[in-house]
Scaffold this motif. Structure first.
Motif, PDB file in Angstrom:
ATOM      1  N   LYS A   3      59.285  38.427  18.740  1.00 29.45           N
ATOM      2  CA  LYS A   3      59.255  39.134  20.012  1.00 29.45           C
ATOM      3  C   LYS A   3      58.281  38.577  20.899  1.00 29.45           C
ATOM      4  O   LYS A   3      57.083  38.079  20.577  1.00 29.45           O
ATOM      5  N   LEU A   4      58.423  38.385  22.286  1.00 32.39           N
ATOM      6  CA  LEU A   4      57.483  37.974  23.072  1.00 32.39           C
ATOM      7  C   LEU A   4      56.895  39.101  24.010  1.00 32.39           C
ATOM      8  O   LEU A   4      57.331  40.024  24.471  1.00 32.39           O
ATOM      9  N   SER A   5      55.567  39.114  23.617  1.00 28.78           N
ATOM     10  CA  SER A   5      54.597  40.165  24.254  1.00 28.78           C
ATOM     11  C   SER A   5      53.659  39.416  24.999  1.00 28.78           C
ATOM     12  O   SER A   5      53.114  38.449  24.928  1.00 28.78           O
ATOM     13  N   VAL A   6      53.651  39.919  26.484  1.00 37.41           N
ATOM     14  CA  VAL A   6      53.139  39.260  27.491  1.00 37.41           C
ATOM     15  C   VAL A   6      51.934  39.750  27.787  1.00 37.41           C
ATOM     16  O   VAL A   6      51.699  40.960  28.152  1.00 37.41           O
ATOM     17  N   ASN A   7      50.653  39.034  27.696  1.00 33.78           N
ATOM     18  CA  ASN A   7      49.538  39.487  28.035  1.00 33.78           C
ATOM     19  C   ASN A   7      49.103  39.500  29.407  1.00 33.78           C
ATOM     20  O   ASN A   7      49.286  38.432  30.201  1.00 33.78           O
ATOM     21  N   ILE A   8      49.006  40.621  30.154  1.00 32.48           N
ATOM     22  CA  ILE A   8      48.543  40.669  31.504  1.00 32.48           C
ATOM     23  C   ILE A   8      47.125  40.587  32.026  1.00 32.48           C
ATOM     24  O   ILE A   8      46.897  41.108  33.133  1.00 32.48           O
ATOM     25  N   ASN A   9      46.395  40.222  31.228  1.00 34.94           N
ATOM     26  CA  ASN A   9      45.030  40.059  31.677  1.00 34.94           C
ATOM     27  C   ASN A   9      44.762  39.335  32.790  1.00 34.94           C
ATOM     28  O   ASN A   9      43.987  39.724  33.810  1.00 34.94           O
ATOM     29  N   LYS A  10      45.528  38.236  33.189  1.00 34.66           N
ATOM     30  CA  LYS A  10      45.072  37.419  34.087  1.00 34.66           C
ATOM     31  C   LYS A  10      45.894  38.179  35.375  1.00 34.66           C
ATOM     32  O   LYS A  10      45.270  37.598  36.624  1.00 34.66           O
ATOM     33  N   ILE A  11      46.654  38.855  35.461  1.00 33.54           N
ATOM     34  CA  ILE A  11      47.121  39.706  36.570  1.00 33.54           C
ATOM     35  C   ILE A  11      45.780  40.627  37.198  1.00 33.54           C
ATOM     36  O   ILE A  11      45.451  40.701  38.272  1.00 33.54           O
ATOM     37  N   ALA A  12      45.160  41.152  36.185  1.00 31.98           N
ATOM     38  CA  ALA A  12      43.924  41.995  36.386  1.00 31.98           C
ATOM     39  C   ALA A  12      43.104  41.088  37.110  1.00 31.98           C
ATOM     40  O   ALA A  12      42.243  41.585  37.752  1.00 31.98           O
ATOM     41  N   THR A  13      42.787  40.028  36.362  1.00 29.26           N
ATOM     42  CA  THR A  13      41.583  39.251  36.825  1.00 29.26           C
ATOM     43  C   THR A  13      42.107  38.887  38.488  1.00 29.26           C
ATOM     44  O   THR A  13      41.013  38.837  39.039  1.00 29.26           O
ATOM     45  N   LEU A  14      43.132  38.492  38.653  1.00 29.51           N
ATOM     46  CA  LEU A  14      43.538  38.240  40.168  1.00 29.51           C
ATOM     47  C   LEU A  14      43.367  39.556  41.126  1.00 29.51           C
ATOM     48  O   LEU A  14      42.928  39.371  42.075  1.00 29.51           O
ATOM     49  N   ARG A  15      43.827  40.673  40.705  1.00 36.01           N
ATOM     50  CA  ARG A  15      43.647  41.968  41.316  1.00 36.01           C
ATOM     51  C   ARG A  15      41.963  42.274  41.550  1.00 36.01           C
ATOM     52  O   ARG A  15      41.539  42.369  42.658  1.00 36.01           O
ATOM     53  N   ASN A  16      41.315  42.015  40.407  1.00 29.95           N
ATOM     54  CA  ASN A  16      39.842  42.516  40.579  1.00 29.95           C
ATOM     55  C   ASN A  16      39.201  41.213  41.405  1.00 29.95           C
ATOM     56  O   ASN A  16      38.161  41.809  42.213  1.00 29.95           O
ATOM     57  N   SER A  17      39.687  40.212  41.760  1.00 31.10           N
ATOM     58  CA  SER A  17      38.809  39.139  42.562  1.00 31.10           C
ATOM     59  C   SER A  17      38.912  39.451  43.940  1.00 31.10           C
ATOM     60  O   SER A  17      38.083  39.106  44.817  1.00 31.10           O
ATOM     61  N   ARG A  18      39.710  40.567  44.473  1.00 25.50           N
ATOM     62  CA  ARG A  18      39.833  41.017  45.876  1.00 25.50           C
ATOM     63  C   ARG A  18      39.599  42.458  46.052  1.00 25.50           C
ATOM     64  O   ARG A  18      39.561  42.979  47.302  1.00 25.50           O
ATOM     65  N   GLY A  19      39.444  43.115  44.932  1.00 24.83           N
ATOM     66  CA  GLY A  19      39.371  44.434  44.964  1.00 24.83           C
ATOM     67  C   GLY A  19      40.819  45.033  45.444  1.00 24.83           C
ATOM     68  O   GLY A  19      41.653  44.320  45.455  1.00 24.83           O
ATOM     69  N   GLY A  20      41.082  46.351  45.517  1.00 25.79           N
ATOM     70  CA  GLY A  20      42.275  46.833  45.872  1.00 25.79           C
ATOM     71  C   GLY A  20      43.278  46.781  44.765  1.00 25.79           C
ATOM     72  O   GLY A  20      42.774  46.781  43.641  1.00 25.79           O
ATOM     73  N   ASN A  21      44.540  46.861  44.790  1.00 24.24           N
ATOM     74  CA  ASN A  21      45.462  46.850  43.857  1.00 24.24           C
ATOM     75  C   ASN A  21      46.615  45.713  44.014  1.00 24.24           C
ATOM     76  O   ASN A  21      47.777  46.047  43.907  1.00 24.24           O
ATOM     77  N   VAL A  22      46.174  44.639  44.591  1.00 19.92           N
ATOM     78  CA  VAL A  22      47.357  43.601  44.733  1.00 19.92           C
ATOM     79  C   VAL A  22      46.788  42.315  43.840  1.00 19.92           C
ATOM     80  O   VAL A  22      45.614  41.902  44.257  1.00 19.92           O
ATOM     81  N   PRO A  23      47.596  41.904  42.870  1.00 16.59           N
ATOM     82  CA  PRO A  23      48.905  42.454  42.459  1.00 16.59           C
ATOM     83  C   PRO A  23      48.900  43.627  41.670  1.00 16.59           C
ATOM     84  O   PRO A  23      47.551  44.154  41.121  1.00 16.59           O
TER      85      PRO A  23
END
Length: 237
Positions: A3-23
């Motif tokens: 099975k493939l489990s996708v780690n989404i930490n990097k999505i959170a890193t990108l979001r946190n770099s600007r605040g808000g909720n994007v992505p």
């Protein structure tokens, strides 16, 4: 097929770099599953520099495949796991200031501690996995703790494969054979990518799951997230 489990930490890193909720982390988790991934992995750290503890809570109704939470079992982390009750908890001995995971557990020295933590998780119906290096003694030690699975730390394999040394997989094959004999499930993760996943998956007996984040998100910048998820699924067939 693993099975493939996708780690989404990097999505959170990108979001946190600007605040808000994007992505939008929750939308990405939902989309990744729709694209075919069989699991979502997160690895919250004490400073919450990428995944926040609230993210772990918010993901509970979103993840309908397998939900895997990784981390060092300090009290705050244990409480979070018991609250959210994911499908699987993966115990990783990372230091507070670690950029990323960089070593597996010494399952012999930490036997009593791991036994206590694992017993609590299993009493709450949560599958347990221990992050280990491909060392026979550490695999055997993981069995003694009562863990359901091990997660093989694959950075060394990925490095050697990148140098053209396919023999770098040998310790992983041997560790997997021992795990199979001990009836320990086998997961794997760290620096696995589109370049090396096919060779790794084809050679590890009994591989159940891979957790991939950094490479998959980076590859998606060029190829698109939906396309990359399906490329991994095809390579692991």
């Amino acid at each position: 097929m693993a099975k493939l489990s996708v780690n989404i930490n990097k999505i959170a890193t990108l979001r946190n770099s600007r605040g808000g909720n994007v992505p939008d982390l929750l939308k990405v988790a939902a989309d990744v599953q729709q694209f075919g991934a069989q699991g979502i992995t997160i690895h919250p750290r004490p400073d919450e520099r990428h995944i926040r503890y609230q993210d772990a809570r918010d993901l509970v109704p979103v993840v309908y495949t397998e939900y895997n939470i990784e981390g060092n079992p300090v009290k705050k982390f244990i409480d979070l796991v018991l609250e959210t009750k994911p499908t699987q908890v993966t115990l990783v001995p990372d230091a507070d200031d670690a950029i990323t995971s960089n070593a597996g557990w010494d399952t012999i020295k930490n036997k009593v501690f791991l036994q206590e933590v694992i017993q609590e998780f299993k009493q709450n119906g949560i599958r347990t996995s221990i992050f280990v290096d491909p060392v026979p003694e550490m695999v055997e030690g993981a069995k003694v703790t009562g863990a359901d699975r091990i997660e093989l730390y694959t950075e060394a394999f990925a490095h050697q494969y990148g140098l053209g040394n396919k023999d770098g997989i040998k310790p992983y094959v041997e560790a997997s054979k021992i795990a199979n004999q001990l009836e320990l499930g086998i997961n794997a993760g760290h620096d696995l990518s589109l370049d090396n996943i096919k060779y790794f998956a084809a050679n590890i007996p009994g591989l159940l799951e891979v957790s991939i984040g950094h490479a998959l998100i980076a590859e998606s910048l060029y190829l698109g997230l939906e396309n990359v998820v399906n490329m991994y699924l095809q390579k692991m067939k």
